[in-house]
Design a protein around this motif. Structure first.
Motif, short mmCIF file in Angstrom:
data_model
loop_
_atom_site.label_atom_id
_atom_site.label_comp_id
_atom_site.label_asym_id
_atom_site.label_seq_id
_atom_site.Cartn_x
_atom_site.Cartn_y
_atom_site.Cartn_z
N PHE A 77 0.92 -1.15 0.00
CA PHE A 77 0.00 0.00 0.00
C PHE A 77 0.95 1.19 0.00
N ALA B 86 2.72 2.92 3.13
CA ALA B 86 4.01 2.30 3.45
C ALA B 86 5.11 3.35 3.49
N GLU C 53 4.79 5.31 6.70
CA GLU C 53 5.18 4.53 7.87
C GLU C 53 6.70 4.35 7.91
N ARG D 76 4.94 -3.07 11.08
CA ARG D 76 4.06 -1.93 10.88
C ARG D 76 3.80 -1.51 9.45
N PRO E 43 2.64 -1.57 5.69
CA PRO E 43 1.69 -2.34 4.90
C PRO E 43 2.30 -2.92 3.62
N TRP F 65 2.89 -6.93 1.69
CA TRP F 65 2.47 -8.34 1.72
C TRP F 65 3.31 -9.12 0.74
N LEU G 136 -7.76 -6.29 8.53
CA LEU G 136 -7.23 -5.02 9.04
C LEU G 136 -7.74 -3.87 8.18
N MET H 138 -7.73 0.51 7.33
CA MET H 138 -7.24 1.88 7.49
C MET H 138 -8.28 2.81 6.91
N ARG I 267 -5.51 6.13 5.50
CA ARG I 267 -4.15 5.68 5.80
C ARG I 267 -3.79 5.63 7.28
N ARG J 169 -4.56 3.32 10.68
CA ARG J 169 -5.17 2.08 11.16
C ARG J 169 -6.34 2.40 12.07
N PHE K 234 -7.15 -5.05 4.32
CA PHE K 234 -6.03 -5.96 4.03
C PHE K 234 -5.84 -6.99 5.13
N LEU L 256 0.13 -8.14 7.95
CA LEU L 256 1.31 -7.78 7.17
C LEU L 256 2.21 -8.99 7.01
#
Lengths: 92, 131, 131, 92
Positions: C46, C50, C53, C112, C114, C116, D59, D61, D64, D66, D86, D89
Motif C-alpha cells: 500500500f 508504506a 510509515e 508496521r 503495509p 504483503w 485489518l 485503514m 491511511r 489504522r 487488508f 502484514l
C-alpha cells in the motif's frame, strides 16, 4: 640457539619488527626479555616497572599462542621458537 | 573468505559471494575511519596469527549461528578519514542468525585478533588500546 | 533515502550515501528471496501508507540511535529466488548504534509497514502472514 | 456520497485493487463493509465469520490510519474517505 623476536605497535617502534637472537640453550622467555631490556633501555622502560616486573599491558605469544606471563615465562624456549611482544589489541 | 590486506576491498563482491538461494538474510558490518580530529590511521597486524584467529572466529560463528557464509576483510597500512578498515558479511536463513553472527565476529575480532591502530593527528600520534 | 520500487537497487549506492567522516560504523541488512520450495515471490505494498510509515520508522531510528544516515529500500512485484527484497543501511559513530538502528528498522518494518508477500510455488500460491 | 475502497493481498484478489462506491450520507465503515459483502459473496466469506462478525485478520485503514475494528467501525464516513482493507502484514 637461535630464536626469533617479533614486535608490534609501540614495541615494534622500539625493537623493530623482527629480529633473530642467539641465546643460551634452554633459556626461558623471561631470560630472553631480560636480554632485550639490556640491549634496549627504551624497551626496558616500556616493558618493566621499577620493581623489575613485567607490565600488565605487555602481551606475549610463543609460536602464535598467547602465553600467561606468570605461568609460562619460565618455560625453556626451543631452537627456532618465535616470541611475539605487543600491547593490548585495538579493542572497541 | 578471510583476508588481511593493504588494499581497499569491494564490499559488493563480498556480498555477492555471501548470497545463496538458501540465505534469506545478509547482514554486513563496515568499519570506517571516523574523524576524531585525526589526519589518518595506521593499522598493523600480526598477520599470520591474525589470520589463524579470524579463521577460528569464523568457524565459531558459522556453527553457532548456522551461517551459510561469513566473509571477513581487515585492512592494514595508512588509512585516511572515511576509508574502510574492516568489513564482515554474514548470510543465514533468517535475520536473527545473520545479525547475531555478524555481531559475534566483530566483537570477537576486537577482543582476540592481533591488530593495532595508531591515530595520527595534527598534534602527534597514539596507539589505540583498551587500557 | 526511502524507496518502494519495482526495480532492483544498488546496495553499494546506498552504502555510499550512508558514509560520512563522522560515521565509524555502517550496518546493512539485506533480505533476499529464500528457496523454500517456491518458484518466485510477489510483493505488494500500500505504497502511500508504506512510504509514510517508513518515514516515521526512519525518524524514530535516527533519533533513538543517533544515526547519521538511514537508507531503506523495499521492492514490489515479482521476485525470483535469490533476488533482493529489502535493504536497510544505517551509519553511526559507533557499531552498537548502527547495529541497533538497523535491527530496529527491519523489526518495525515487518510489524508496521503495509507490505504483503505471496509465495508462488509449483503446487500453488499462498500469502505470507503472521497468522 | 462517494468513498474509495482499496484492497490488498488476498482481498485485492477478491475485490480488485481500487473501487469507488456511492453510499448514503454519513454511512459508517461497518455499513460500507456490509455493502461490499452483499456485492461479493467471496468477500463476505473471507471477511466475516458465520455469526456475521468481522474476522480477526481483517485489518482496516481509513485515510491511511489504522482503525480499531471495535471502536471505529461505527464512526460515520465522509465524502472522499478512503477505506483500505487488508490481511495481516508480511511479518517475519
Amino acid at each position: 640457539m637461535l630464536v626469533k623476536v617479533l614486535a608490534f605497535a609501540g614495541f615494534r617502534e622500539i625493537l623493530g619488527k623482527e629480529r633473530e637472537l642467539e641465546i643460551k640453550e634452554a633459556a626461558t622467555a623471561k631470560e630472553l626479555l631480560a636480554e632485550l631490556a639490556q640491549v634496549s633501555p627504551r624497551f626496558k622502560e616500556a616493558a618493566f616497572d621499577e620493581s623489575g616486573a613485567l607490565r600488565d599491558y605487555v602481551l606475549l605469544m610463543i609460536n602464535r599462542k598467547r602465553i600467561d606471563p606468570i605461568l609460562d615465562l619460565s618455560r625453556p624456549l626451543q631452537e627456532g621458537d618465535e616470541l611475539a611482544i605487543f600491547p593490548p589489541l585495538a579493542g572497541g | 573468505m578471510i583476508k588481511i590486506t593493504e588494499e581497499d576491498f569491494s564490499l559488493d563482491e563480498m556480498i555477492k559471494r555471501a548470497r545463496s538461494k538458501d540465505a534469506g538474510a545478509i547482514v554486513t558490518f563496515l568499519g570506517t575511519v571516523r574523524d576524531d580530529g585525526m589526519e589518518r590511521m595506521e593499522a598493523e597486524a600480526f598477520r599470520e596469527a591474525a589470520q589463524a584467529e579470524l579463521e577460528a572466529i569464523q568457524e565459531e560463528a558459522m556453527s553457532r549461528f548456522h551461517l551459510m557464509a561469513a566473509e571477513i576483510v581487515h585492512r592494514t597500512g595508512s588509512l585516511a578519514v572515511g576509508e574502510s578498515i574492516v568489513a564482515i558479511v554474514c548470510s543465514a536463513g533468517h535475520r536473527e542468525e545473520a545479525f547475531s553472527g555478524c555481531r559475534y565476529i566483530i566483537e570477537e575480532l576486537k577482543k582476540r585478533v592481533p591488530l593495532w591502530k595508531k591515530e595520527v593527528g595534527r598534534d602527534g600520534e597514539r596507539w589505540v588500546g583498551r587500557t
